[in-house]
Design an enzyme around this catalytic site. Structure first.
Site, PDB file in Angstrom:
ATOM      1  N   ASP A 119      35.499  32.964  35.730  1.00 33.96           N
ATOM      2  CA  ASP A 119      34.306  33.193  35.227  1.00 33.96           C
ATOM      3  C   ASP A 119      33.428  31.505  34.035  1.00 33.96           C
ATOM      4  O   ASP A 119      34.577  31.550  33.173  1.00 33.96           O
ATOM      5  CB  ASP A 119      34.747  34.389  33.409  1.00 33.96           C
ATOM      6  CG  ASP A 119      34.769  35.812  34.528  1.00 33.96           C
ATOM      7  OD1 ASP A 119      34.180  35.818  35.240  1.00 33.96           O
ATOM      8  OD2 ASP A 119      35.394  36.087  34.051  1.00 33.96           O
TER       9      ASP A 119
ATOM     10  N   ASP B 173      28.952  45.735  37.315  1.00 36.46           N
ATOM     11  CA  ASP B 173      29.216  46.306  35.968  1.00 36.46           C
ATOM     12  C   ASP B 173      29.079  47.636  35.675  1.00 36.46           C
ATOM     13  O   ASP B 173      28.133  47.625  35.267  1.00 36.46           O
ATOM     14  CB  ASP B 173      28.862  45.513  34.900  1.00 36.46           C
ATOM     15  CG  ASP B 173      29.607  44.283  35.524  1.00 36.46           C
ATOM     16  OD1 ASP B 173      30.150  43.703  36.456  1.00 36.46           O
ATOM     17  OD2 ASP B 173      28.907  42.888  34.718  1.00 36.46           O
TER      18      ASP B 173
END
Length: 256
Positions: free
Chosen positions: A12, A131
């Site tokens: 990330d 997500d």
């Protein structure tokens, strides 16, 4: 022929650094993305995923530079996501050295984008990043799961399983299923969500969110994941890719 389950470390990236938090909050620094990618390549990662978590206009330029530097150093497929809004964005990332590109928010806003990317570059290039969370109070979907955006902070009211089915039918080559409830908790993958999506889609499914113990990876594979993705356990050294693969082999899971 049994296809080997892939082990994928996830970077990330925020402002040029790898970060990790819990449920996308309280981000802390985990190192330089190019160095980490090189390390994971040497450790036996099957692929590496980059997600630009800020994906601002400034972040996009940073990502391109990081992607090209990483692509020169590693020899495994590279998936890049974050801020991909158009077919041209995909083209730019592929030219910078990405092998696959992840789309999330832009596809929710305009689902036609999935077919446009698949038609131009082939389904194998397109990863739908999904997500999902269990529906909070006041939200109801048929499956009990809701699609979220903005790092899990914003609900959409869209049924996550139905969205996975639609994306696969539109041309998504694989689905990165990230459990927002489990993300960063190291309490294990959401096996029920994984099984529920697996029962409805046939494209490869990447389990993400919650890996903490070596056992978690094998359990996700046995629940139907074609690949297992993790961040914190690899970044902070609590597990190595080798340990994960060794345990999976011991549980009868085919790995590379």
């Amino acid at each position: 022929m049994t296809v080997a389950v892939r082990v994928i470390p996830c970077l990330d990236v925020n402002a040029g650094r790898v970060v990790k938090g819990v449920n996308f909050l309280n981000l802390r620094d985990a190192g330089d993305p190019v160095e980490l990618a090189r390390r994971y390549d040497a450790e036996g990662a099957d692929e590496i995923t980059f997600l630009d978590v800020s994906a601002s206009s400034e972040g996009r330029a940073t990502t391109l530079e990081i992607v090209s530097r990483t692509a020169e150093q590693v020899f495994v497929p590279l998936t890049v996501g974050g801020g991909v809004r158009t077919v041209d964005d995909v083209d730019t990332l592929l030219r910078a050295g990405a092998d696959k590109v992840g789309v999330n928010t832009a596809a929710i806003a305009r689902p036609e984008l999935i077919a446009e990317i698949a038609d131009r570059f082939g389904a194998q290039v397109l990863v739908l990043s999904l997500d999902a969370r269990r529906c909070p109070p006041g939200v109801r979907t048929e499956s009990g799961y809701e699609v979220t955006t903005h790092g899990g902070r914003r609900g959409t009211g869209i049924d996550a399983v139905a969205w996975a089915v639609r994306a696969a039918e539109s041309g998504a080559g694989e689905i990165l299923l990230n459990s927002m409830d489990a993300d960063g908790t190291t309490a294990g993958f959401d096996l029920q969500m994984l099984a529920d999506v697996r029962s409805r889609v046939s494209v490869p499914l990447i389990a993400s969110g919650g890996a903490g113990r070596v056992e978690d990876f094998a359990e996700a594979a046995l629940a139907g994941a074609d690949a297992v993705l993790a961040a914190s356990v690899f970044h902070y050294g609590s597990l190595t890719i080798g340990q994960v693969k060794e345990h999976m082999r011991g549980r009868g899971v085919v790995v590379r």
